[in-house]
Design a protein around this motif. Sequence first.
Motif, short mmCIF file in Angstrom:
data_model
loop_
_atom_site.label_atom_id
_atom_site.label_comp_id
_atom_site.label_asym_id
_atom_site.label_seq_id
_atom_site.Cartn_x
_atom_site.Cartn_y
_atom_site.Cartn_z
N THR A 436 -2.67 40.73 5.98
CA THR A 436 -2.23 40.35 7.26
C THR A 436 -2.37 41.23 8.28
O THR A 436 -2.38 41.04 9.49
N TYR A 437 -2.35 42.91 7.91
CA TYR A 437 -2.31 43.71 9.01
C TYR A 437 -3.63 44.89 8.38
O TYR A 437 -3.51 45.42 7.04
N GLU A 459 -3.11 39.01 11.12
CA GLU A 459 -2.10 38.98 12.22
C GLU A 459 -2.52 40.26 12.96
O GLU A 459 -2.21 40.04 14.41
N SER A 491 -3.80 33.06 13.51
CA SER A 491 -2.59 33.84 13.11
C SER A 491 -2.69 35.06 13.71
O SER A 491 -1.74 35.87 13.65
N LEU A 492 -4.09 35.46 14.35
CA LEU A 492 -4.13 36.78 14.97
C LEU A 492 -3.09 37.11 16.07
O LEU A 492 -3.58 36.14 17.18
N ILE A 493 -2.26 38.14 16.01
CA ILE A 493 -1.53 38.24 17.32
C ILE A 493 -1.87 39.51 18.05
O ILE A 493 -1.30 39.74 19.07
N CYS A 514 -3.83 32.31 20.46
CA CYS A 514 -2.69 33.00 19.61
C CYS A 514 -2.28 34.46 20.10
O CYS A 514 -1.48 34.88 19.49
N TRP A 945 8.73 42.66 13.53
CA TRP A 945 7.44 41.76 12.87
C TRP A 945 7.65 42.02 11.46
O TRP A 945 7.58 41.01 10.79
N ARG A 949 8.95 38.96 8.21
CA ARG A 949 8.22 38.43 7.22
C ARG A 949 8.97 38.41 5.99
O ARG A 949 9.78 39.07 5.53
#
Length: 949
Positions: A436-437, A459, A491-493, A514, A945, A949
């Motif tokens: 995710t990161y 993300e 999902s990429l913010i 997004c 953030w 999670r």
Amino acid sequence: MENLGILIALFFLFSSSTSLHPSSHTNLQNHCLDDQRSAFLQLQHHLYYAPNFTFSSKLELWDPNTHCCSWKGVTCDVLGHVIGIDLSYQTFQATFTPFSIPIISNALNLAVELILAGNNFNTTLFPYGFGKLPKFTHLNLSASCFHGQIPVGISHLTRLVSLDLSYQEDCYWRNDQNDVSFDYPTLKLEKPNFKILIKKMRSLRELYFDVVNISSPSSEWCETTSLSLPKLSVLSMSNCDLSRHFPAEFFLLPKMQRIDISGNSRLMGQLPEFPINNSLEVLSLRYTNFSGKLSESISNLKLLRVLILSKLGLNFNSSSGSIPASVANLSNLVELDLSHNNFNGSIPPFHRSGVPNLASLDLSWNHLSGSIPSSLFTFSTLQTLSLGYNNFSDYQLKLDMFFQLNNFRLLDLSNMSFSCNLTEFPEFIKSQNKLTYLDISNNRIHGLVPNWLWKSTLEVLHLSSNAIDIPNQFPFDDANSSFPMLRCQESLIALDLSNNQISGAVPNWVWKKCLWFLYLSNNSLTSLDQFSSNQDSLQIPICNLSQLWVFNASFNKLSGSIPSCLGNINTLCILDLQQNNFSSSIPDFGGATLLSTLQLNDNKLEGKLPRSLANCTSLKILNLGNNTLHDTFPLWLGKLPRLMVLILRANRFYGPIKHLENNFPALDVLDIASNKFSGKLSIEFFQAIHKLRSLKINRNNLEGKLPRSLANCRNLEVLDLGKNMIHDTFPYWLVKLPLLKVLILRSNRFYGSIKFFGDGNAFPMLHILDLASNNFLGEVSIEFFQSLRGMMVIDGNKSKPSYVGDNFYYQDSMTLVNKGFEILYHKILTLLTCLDLSDNNFHGRILEEVQYLKSLHRYQFSTFLNDSYIGNTRLCGVPLTKKCNEVGSQMLPQKEDEDSWIDGLSIWKVVLMGYGCGLVIGFSIGYTVLNELGNKWIASFIRKWKRSR
């Protein structure tokens, strides 16, 4: 308001039954008592779903045809008494009448647990009803938008075992994610203070006060806690603005299992020597001011699961500065974060047999060296790994070892090119399907971004400071085919492509709806639209980013008009387009009401300022410098309640600077230099902006006298009035400004002698003074030199250099002109000392004054050379080459034990960066906004953030 208070009180009463023990079960064989059943049904009539604080429909949790012990969130004992209520995260509000209170309180007088966490009260905690619930053992009101003073009534709950009032801000975040300012109302503890609140809660074991503003000094609340709460096992007080010293004894309390005091940057302390069988399981000191060693006794914390010591400023410069090897044998350890410290030595020998459950390891931003142990790559449990910004020397580390790990959620390999030769996109990322990161910034990676990098789970993606490029042109029908993963990349913010070699137009695939954060700065981009034939600025792809919070495309080659749709994105908080070639007028920002930072400086913008900026009530930083804007002084911006920085320098603003009452209440920096402002400075204006720290109005056409109201600006550090037409005597009354460091009066019409009165402490902090090119006259008195104590004393105890205006959102800069050459200082070092008295009408002998100043700090005076006094033809004596002809004016001999001026200069040339700046001929103070504002703001986001999670 009274009914609302009763409402809240009643709601507390019913909720007291909320929180359930793990051993507590609903007994379906026993019906609840009739009075309790009717009370709950009456209560239900006053509960409403309220997403985003808007009443929508009644909350229908309970069926009136069934007994209440079977209802959701209700727990009964074997006799049918309601002892617990859990209505957490139902997103409701409530309204009650005064008649409900006695019914509810009588019905729930046996209740011991209440959980109302995660609802939307959005009100203060009213002091009603707590005294009627003496049997309460658990009260959880966290994350429910309560704010204001914590009522003293909670202190009556003397049987409390667990009290949780934490993270009220999460409720606001949950309901309004468009508000990115994080400037939410908070709970506070002032009257009563911490001591009064808890002194009777001797049964308390768990205290959660995270993000509660506590005004009590740490010495008071620490002593109170240790004496009043002998059974305490959980102390969670992160981000409470705690200060002073945290006693080491807290870590040694026999029943203490969890301590989280992170986010209290002013809280000092040291870690103790831990005894055998210490019971600590969680220890978090992130973002505190702790110092000292982490000793081998850490191995005695056999139960430790989480150890977070990041950003402490721990200073390990001795041989004992390595990470204790015993850390690798904490068998229960799940998370270890030692980042942003000064640890040296090698990484401890982590192995599966020593820490079998290790899931998160962050050792980044230290001074670790040696090899990265291969045993790290045997942890199948590892989900978070960050090793960047160290001094590893293992050039043979093979990235193939990462293929053994496939559970990464967060992976940070930034600044790893020296240790693992990271010059290409690591292929092991192909197999990381849970990622995710990802941060692989600041390496030597070059080439095009491969398709497989765009994981559908990502993300946050940081690719900055490499040498990568992305295709800048695609056929229209094939715009997404080269990046198929991006079509489902919802999902990429956060995407950071800054500081690379990307040129041409921004490909349309970048503009994902997004995205919340997008960084494209320091590239060679020329257009925001891949298909620039589209002339409609409302139809270009960036206009699709309706959730965008931060957009930074600064330091590129972008041209044309700024897209007007940016002013309509109601989530936009930070917009940075500085140092481009944008032209035309500034767009309307009437829809960007959450905008807090707007930087459009160093472009080619023209026209007037859009009056719609007055709607941006969250605006804190507005930088429009170095354009060709043509307008009068924007007095209408003075109504913005949070505006701290206003920069209009180097434009074509004109006319007088007028004044309105109560203007610019929070202004810290005002830079309107190099314009065409004229007329007299308003006395009332400076009375209104009394919080100013930096004022630059040089290079205009201002005239008249200098308003005495400037003396009201007690925070003023920088005052630049140079190159105007101000006609006044020397402003000796500025001695009332205790923080003034830079004073520039050059090239005006100041006149008369320079006189100082008092005890010789007139300008205690002043270290840059420019009086050149005026009409000052008379002798330069000894009192004048005695007053310049800021030029005499240096604090040699500081380990790091300090700068004028050195904080998280701005940085003063300065241009010095020495012998006709301009020298730009991006930061004004407080050690830099400059004095310019040139081109005036001073006369007389300066020998004795020079000797006196030199005796105070002989090294420092050596920077004040001959040029400092040029143009004053009637001055004579050392340090000038012109000798005085008066009787008895011969020079005093130099003492044998004195260092020569050359010796002093050899020391100061380091401070002055090799320029030998002794006597400055010209000054121009500039201003640079740092990226650290964004960094601090991002840190706040990342904290939320990670918690979400």
